[in-house]
Design a protein around this motif. Structure first.
Motif, PDB file in Angstrom:
ATOM      1  N   PHE A   5      33.593  39.500  30.416  1.00  0.00           N
ATOM      2  CA  PHE A   5      34.765  39.292  31.257  1.00  0.00           C
ATOM      3  C   PHE A   5      34.579  38.053  32.123  1.00  0.00           C
ATOM      4  N   GLY A   6      35.693  37.320  32.304  1.00  0.00           N
ATOM      5  CA  GLY A   6      35.733  36.209  33.246  1.00  0.00           C
ATOM      6  C   GLY A   6      37.122  36.092  33.814  1.00  0.00           C
ATOM      7  N   TYR A   7      37.227  35.755  35.092  1.00  0.00           N
ATOM      8  CA  TYR A   7      38.553  35.562  35.684  1.00  0.00           C
ATOM      9  C   TYR A   7      39.257  34.399  35.010  1.00  0.00           C
ATOM     10  N   SER A   8      38.464  33.420  34.566  1.00  0.00           N
ATOM     11  CA  SER A   8      38.931  32.387  33.639  1.00  0.00           C
ATOM     12  C   SER A   8      38.134  32.582  32.353  1.00  0.00           C
ATOM     13  N   PRO A   9      38.802  32.582  31.204  1.00  0.00           N
ATOM     14  CA  PRO A   9      38.104  32.874  29.942  1.00  0.00           C
ATOM     15  C   PRO A   9      36.897  31.980  29.677  1.00  0.00           C
ATOM     16  N   LEU A  64      37.080  46.305  36.913  1.00  0.00           N
ATOM     17  CA  LEU A  64      37.255  46.585  35.479  1.00  0.00           C
ATOM     18  C   LEU A  64      37.389  48.080  35.232  1.00  0.00           C
ATOM     19  N   ILE A  65      36.641  48.889  35.967  1.00  0.00           N
ATOM     20  CA  ILE A  65      36.748  50.341  35.809  1.00  0.00           C
ATOM     21  C   ILE A  65      38.135  50.828  36.210  1.00  0.00           C
ATOM     22  N   THR A  66      38.697  50.222  37.244  1.00  0.00           N
ATOM     23  CA  THR A  66      40.032  50.613  37.713  1.00  0.00           C
ATOM     24  C   THR A  66      41.162  50.020  36.878  1.00  0.00           C
ATOM     25  N   ARG A  67      40.843  49.168  35.917  1.00  0.00           N
ATOM     26  CA  ARG A  67      41.816  48.489  35.060  1.00  0.00           C
ATOM     27  C   ARG A  67      42.723  47.552  35.853  1.00  0.00           C
ATOM     28  N   PHE A  68      42.186  46.951  36.907  1.00  0.00           N
ATOM     29  CA  PHE A  68      42.940  45.929  37.623  1.00  0.00           C
ATOM     30  C   PHE A  68      42.920  44.609  36.855  1.00  0.00           C
ATOM     31  N   TYR A  69      41.916  44.430  36.007  1.00  0.00           N
ATOM     32  CA  TYR A  69      41.786  43.217  35.195  1.00  0.00           C
ATOM     33  C   TYR A  69      41.459  43.620  33.763  1.00  0.00           C
ATOM     34  N   GLU A  70      41.793  42.743  32.823  1.00  0.00           N
ATOM     35  CA  GLU A  70      41.513  42.970  31.401  1.00  0.00           C
ATOM     36  C   GLU A  70      40.238  42.242  31.002  1.00  0.00           C
ATOM     37  N   PHE A  71      39.335  42.967  30.379  1.00  0.00           N
ATOM     38  CA  PHE A  71      38.109  42.317  29.895  1.00  0.00           C
ATOM     39  C   PHE A  71      38.379  41.702  28.532  1.00  0.00           C
TER      40      PHE A  71
END
Length: 613
Positions: free
Chosen positions: A358-362, A396-403
């Motif tokens: 995961f990265g906030y920017s790919p 990531l556990i809370t699904r606030f962001y996509e890995f």
């Protein structure tokens, strides 16, 4: 134009829709009000018919004057009076119904935009300012409603044009064709203003969004600005943005102000042409004076709708620009994508990261091929320097962001297959900066469980220190917390946030511990509340307090997104590795041994002075 519109780049989620698509989509909002729309159209027709008949009756009156027939003239005057009353009544009805329909449409559009804003994931808000989003929900929806009410007059005007065209053709085909022959000039001018107005109105909406965003950010951060004496800086920044908005609105006003003078000039040319040609036809006895007068009135009524249509078309473009921005927000894509919506059911709380990247920017990964297993009921404290990836794991556990790659499993099930609302209902989350909503302490504890009774809330509140923490509040659970909890201390806000979680009884508890120091009494209350949660949940702790770290079943040390050490506090200290370094940097000053040594040093100043000499 670059100097005027500079710095107002569109947002990344902005889209450009065709006018046809926008109109079709807007029509869907009006469908539930078909009955009201039908009667509104009836009102339009009545107003249009009566308006079109007036010049015909007046032309007949001119003919009757030549015949000196007073009785018929009196009847005609009564008919004109009745027509005026009918026109007034129909106009009132259609405006009332239109206001009702447009009010409901704007309300629904605003609800859809707000719901879309709530559905956007955190990555969306990382990249887009909240003030601009608020502007789309409030200013743009209101602008759409205002313009629709004004632009609705175009329907009535066009109906008048159609009826007048029939009447004029029946009187003189040659003169009517002459009037229609000048129509391309008006249409060409209208299309030019359409293009110009669309550019100006779109940029005007963006400028207003920027002003709203600046105001919201400045008001929200006013305490910080005052601490650093930056009031003038904020004011100057606002003035610069406001001046840019002023220049854009002046340009938009200039564009809109050009419409009527230009089109009136063109219409004046057409009227002069008809007056001259009509006079010749009267002279040649092709038409009578009444018909000539009808054309003089008719050409003005014929062109007036087109003049208004061009002016209103510019405003209509303003409405389309507003809806374009609203629909862009509604249609914006989330980065978090669920592959299924399976019911979650009861969770035991086992969490697994399997080769997660995961990265906030790919192109800048925070975690790369990350693997971790957290067992059911286990409490795990994550420690590490800023940027090590602690908060990222929680998000990531809370699904606030996509890995981007790998799997995250809860109880052996991929979290991407869960119904997201149902899954998050099994989580208890306390962020680093606890956020309280306006209302009482009781209201905020009940926030996640609106059906909880007062008895349940009282029971939760008194389970921590027998409710001693409530004695520090002026009205106990009924204390008003103020905007964002401003009337409570940071420690009290943390306690209220923990009470929310206690009431929810989550399967997985996530705590991003606040870094702010609190007084010893509140600290003890916080720790007691934490113990109540930890013994009944799988817990992920981003720890900043030594007491929290020591109480965890396992400590995981992160560095640059990798696990480099793990174990108990004693075992990790014995290793003398990175954790020991972190302990000496962040936690050692919180230890009882350190505090006692400091007390001894400050209690013997003469020893220090002797050493200095």
């Amino acid at each position: 134009m670059v100097a005027i519109f500079g710095g107002l780049d569109k947002d990344s989620y902005d889209r450009q829709y065709t006018d046809t698509y926008l109109l079709k989509r807007i029509f869907q909002y009006f469908k539930p009000y078909r009955k009201q729309v039908f009667w509104t159209v009836v009102g339009f027709l009545v107003v249009s018919v009566t308006s079109a008949l007036v010049p015909i009756f007046i032309a007949d009156g001119v003919r009757i004057l030549g015949q000196n027939n007073q009785d018929v003239l009196l009847i005609l005057m009564v008919v004109l009076l009745i027509a005026a009353f009918i026109q007034y009544g129909a106009n009132w009805m259609r405006r009332y119904l239109l206001s009702f329909v447009v009010g409901n449409v704007v309300s629904q559009m605003r609800k859809d935009a707000f719901a879309a804003a709530m559905e956007r994931d955190l990555a969306f808000y990382d990249n887009h300012k909240s003030g601009k989003i608020v502007s789309r929900i409030t200013s743009d929806t209101q602008e759409f409603g205002d313009v629709i009410v004004i632009a609705s007059d175009v329907i009535s005007l066009l109906i008048q044009v159609l009826m007048l065209s029939v009447v004029l053709f029946s009187q003189s085909v040659a003169l009517t064709l002459m009037v229609i022959g000048t129509l391309p000039i008006i249409v060409g001018a209208a299309m030019f203003f359409r293009w110009l107005a669309r550019i100006a109105t779109r940029q005007g909406s963006r400028a207003m969004a920027t002003v709203n965003d600046t105001i919201q950010e400045s008001v929200a951060g006013i305490s910080v600005a005052k601490n650093f004496r930056k009031e003038k800086f904020i004011y100057d920044e606002f003035v610069a943005i406001n001046n840019q908005s002023y220049r854009i609105n002046m340009w938009r006003g200039f564009v809109l102000a050009m419409v009527f003078p230009v089109l009136n000039g063109l219409a004046g040319f057409a009227i002069a042409l008809v007056v001259y040609a009509g006079a010749l036809h009267v002279y040649w006895a092709n038409i009578d004076v009444g018909t000539w007068f009808l054309f003089i009135q008719g050409v003005d009524r014929f062109w007036f709708p087109f003049i208004n249509l061009a002016a209103l078309w510019s405003q209509f473009q303003q409405a389309l620009s507003a809806t374009e921005r609203i629909f862009a927000l509604i249609d914006a894509d989330n980065t978090v994508i669920q592959t299924d919506k399976k019911p979650v059911g009861q969770l035991r709380g086992k969490v697994e990261f399997v080769n997660v990247t995961f990265g906030y920017s790919p192109d800048q990964p925070v975690l790369k091929n990350f693997n971790l297993t957290i067992h059911e009921g286990e409490s795990v404290a994550f420690v590490g320097h800023t940027g090590a990836g602690k908060s990222t794991i929680a998000k990531l556990i809370t699904r606030f962001y996509e890995f981007q790659d790998g799997q995250i499993l809860v109880d052996g099930r991929d979290i991407r297959t869960f119904d997201l609302q149902s899954y998050r209902a099994r989580l208890g989350i306390v962020p680093q900066q606890p956020f309280l909503f306006s209302g009482t302490v009781r209201d905020n504890i009940r926030y996640g469980m609106p059906d909880a009774t007062d008895e349940e809330i009282n029971d939760i509140a008194y389970r921590v220190g027998n409710g001693e923490w409530l004695e520090t509040l002026p009205n106990g659970l009924d204390t008003d917390v103020g905007e964002r909890g401003a009337r409570l201390s940071m420690g009290q806000r943390q306690l209220v946030s923990l009470m929310r979680v206690l009431l929810e009884k989550p399967a997985i508890f996530i705590l991003d511990e606040a870094t702010a120091s609190v007084d010893p009494f509140t600290e003890s209350q916080i720790q007691e509340a934490l113990h109540l949660i930890l013994k009944n949940s799988t817990s992920i702790l981003i720890a900043h307090r030594l007491s929290t770290v020591r109480d965890a079943d396992r400590i995981i040390v992160l560095k640059e997104g990798r696990i480099i050490e793990e174990g108990s506090h004693e075992a990790l200290m014995a290793q003398g590795g990175h954790y020991a370094e972190l302990y000496n940097t962040y936690f050692r000053h919180q230890s009882l041994e350190y505090v006692e040594n400091a007390k001894m040093m400050f209690a013997q100043p003469e020893i220090l002075m002797g050493d200095a000499s």
